[in-house]
Design a protein around this motif. Structure first.
Motif, short mmCIF file in Angstrom:
data_model
loop_
_atom_site.label_atom_id
_atom_site.label_comp_id
_atom_site.label_asym_id
_atom_site.label_seq_id
_atom_site.Cartn_x
_atom_site.Cartn_y
_atom_site.Cartn_z
N SER A 132 -7.64 -2.31 6.91
CA SER A 132 -7.88 -2.02 5.51
C SER A 132 -6.74 -1.24 4.87
O SER A 132 -6.78 -0.95 3.67
CB SER A 132 -9.19 -1.22 5.35
OG SER A 132 -9.09 0.03 6.01
N THR A 170 -5.48 6.18 2.46
CA THR A 170 -5.87 5.16 1.49
C THR A 170 -6.12 5.72 0.10
O THR A 170 -6.48 4.97 -0.80
CB THR A 170 -7.17 4.44 1.96
OG1 THR A 170 -8.19 5.42 2.18
CG2 THR A 170 -6.92 3.65 3.22
N SER A 177 -7.73 -1.34 -2.65
CA SER A 177 -8.47 -1.51 -1.41
C SER A 177 -9.96 -1.71 -1.68
O SER A 177 -10.61 -2.48 -1.00
CB SER A 177 -8.26 -0.30 -0.51
OG SER A 177 -9.01 -0.41 0.66
N THR A 181 -12.65 -4.88 -0.38
CA THR A 181 -13.67 -4.66 0.65
C THR A 181 -15.00 -5.32 0.32
O THR A 181 -15.91 -5.25 1.13
CB THR A 181 -13.90 -3.14 0.86
OG1 THR A 181 -14.23 -2.55 -0.40
CG2 THR A 181 -12.66 -2.48 1.41
#
Length: 480
Positions: A132, A170, A177, A181
């Motif tokens: 990720s 992150t 991101s 997801t």
């Protein structure tokens, strides 16, 4: 670090054969033989896992300046070969190869795995979190983890440190991101109670808000059910099976969440949703329908469902289609044709013989975006000569594997009436058996007993004719 001493089964102590990760254990204290055995096994698995990453990396197809489609198709063939070697599905193989590629960008953590300083599940957890991250952040994650005393750290401490590091790294990329997801996935069905799990994953804020909306809707319906019961109303909202009316109790919030989600109208805006091209097949043995057997039904030829559920679904169905199978083997009986395009009946039969993509290891369902393909190519100039359009020469392929078959990266050949031989690139060749009706062969003894009982049963007397036969006139019978 000195190896810990361990008690000997005879009463003494024995030194460990190698220095093992302690995970918070006190070095000076002895370690029992069973703990040492697990430590040694964990160390071996870590080193084997490092070797596995090296082996998996060999299935990665590097671009090397070649056309993108050529690289993509060669990678798809390599994924199939990897899945066949590991005896897993192609999605799993693809994820493992991607993990091995990510491992090359985490040299510090990989060195700890190779030295058995961290167990294999820890490394896999790092890979899952790394997937990720922006690739630019992988170096920072690797350096931060490699600087930690992971060899002597407990799992809880490692997990907390890793989550904190990933959250920190992150932070700048979170908007991008978060969009990436969001996903919905199906989990393996529970064959005991005949259920399947639909998993929705998304950004924390959106999932929290979504859950709050579902809860609010469920509570509103539950309150209305209570009022309807109190006032003796005949119509109770979301009481589909009359359970609320019969029990005098409202449905639970969990039950109402499910009913609301599964019965809500999906809003796709201006995007039209095409009608489903194929029906959903539920194959139920005749003896199960009659209540003489509890053999399960098969949903789309692949997923078993309990007999009681199969009978209930069949009772509510308005369309019935007969399917002929070999009672001893369960093979679906084909019918031949000299046309190129398969009939709707053939398509439905192909969906039963290949309920998922026929490419070895692929689990994409045939009821999705799949294409019916000739195993032996259809001869347009002389249809009689080869490549017949019949279920035995047809299978379902997902769009991706149909394309790489057309480009000859993979090649199926029918070698018998129930076996297809697949050449997967330059790696290996595998034989794949057809899907069959798994239930009917198990019912063969019951069918035989039923038929024998029917044959032994005395013939029923013929019904008497109306009137007195003695009074009927002689001569030719009346014209009716």
């Amino acid at each position: 670090m000195p190896a810990p001493a361990v008690p000997d089964p005879e009463g003494g102590t024995a030194p460990a054969q190698q220095a093992l990760p302690l995970g918070g254990a006190v070095p000076a204290d002895p370690v029992s033989p069973r703990v040492l055995a697990l430590q040694q096994r964990t160390a071996r698995r870590a080193q084997e896992h490092a070797d596995l990453q090296r082996d998996l990396l060999r299935f990665h197809v590097a671009p090397s300046g070649r056309p993108a489609r050529e690289v993509r198709d060669e990678q798809a063939a390599a994924d199939l070969a990897c899945a066949a070697a590991l005896r897993c599905d192609v999605r799993r193989a693809r994820a493992l190869i991607a993990g091995a590629v990510t491992a090359t960008q985490l040299p510090g953590v990989f060195a700890l795995l190779d030295a058995a300083a961290i167990p294999a599940p820890w490394f896999d957890r790092v890979l899952r979190h790394a997937a990720s991250l922006d690739p630019r952040r992988l170096g920072e994650l690797d350096r931060a983890l490699a600087s930690l005393p992971l060899r002597d750290m407990s799992y809880g401490a490692f997990r907390r440190r890793l989550r904190l590091l990933v959250t920190r790294l992150t932070e700048e990329d979170r908007p991008r991101s978060s969009r990436r997801t969001g996903r919905v996935a199906w989990r393996e069905p529970d064959l005991v109670d005949g259920t399947m799990t639909l998993e929705v994953t998304g950004p924390l804020d959106r999932m929290t808000e979504f859950g709050a909306r579902i809860n609010a809707a469920a509570r509103a319906v539950q309150d209305q059910q209570r009022r309807a019961l109190r006032d003796g109303e005949a119509q109770i909202p979301f009481d589909v099976d009359d359970e609320v009316q019969q029990t005098g109790m409202p449905l639970s919030l969990g039950e109402l969440r499910y009913e609301i989600l599964t019965r809500s109208v999906l809003d796709t805006g201006t995007a039209p949703v095409p009608a489903t091209e194929c029906r959903i097949n539920l194959t139920v043995p005749a003896l199960t329908l009659m209540g003489r057997s509890n053999e399960p039904g098969l949903l789309d030829g692949d997923t078993p469902i309990p007999a009681t559920m199969a009978r209930g679904l069949a009772a509510r169905s308005t369309d019935w289609h007969r399917v002929l199978v070999d009672p001893a083997t369960g093979a679906y009986l084909p019918g031949a044709s000299q046309r190129y395009r398969p009939t709707p009946e053939m398509i439905e039969q192909v969906r039963m013989t290949t309920p998922v993509c026929a490419a070895p290891g692929c689990l994409r369902p045939s009821r999705g975006r799949s294409e019916v393909d000739h195993i032996e190519e259809f001869d347009h100039d002389d249809p009689v000569r080869g490549g017949p359009t019949d279920p035995e020469n047809l299978h379902s392929l997902c769009v991706a594997h149909h394309r790489i078959k057309t480009d000859e990266h993979i090649d199926p050949v029918r070698i018998s009436e129930n076996t297809t031989r697949w050449r997967l690139g330059r790696d290996l060749t595998v034989d794949i058996l057809d899907n069959t009706d798994l239930v009917t062969p198990t019912l063969l003894p019951e069918y035989r007993d039923l038929i024998a009982t029917f044959i032994r049963r005395p013939a029923a007397p013929r019904p008497a004719r109306l009137g007195n036969p003695a009074e009927e006139p002689e001569g030719d019978p009346p014209p009716y």
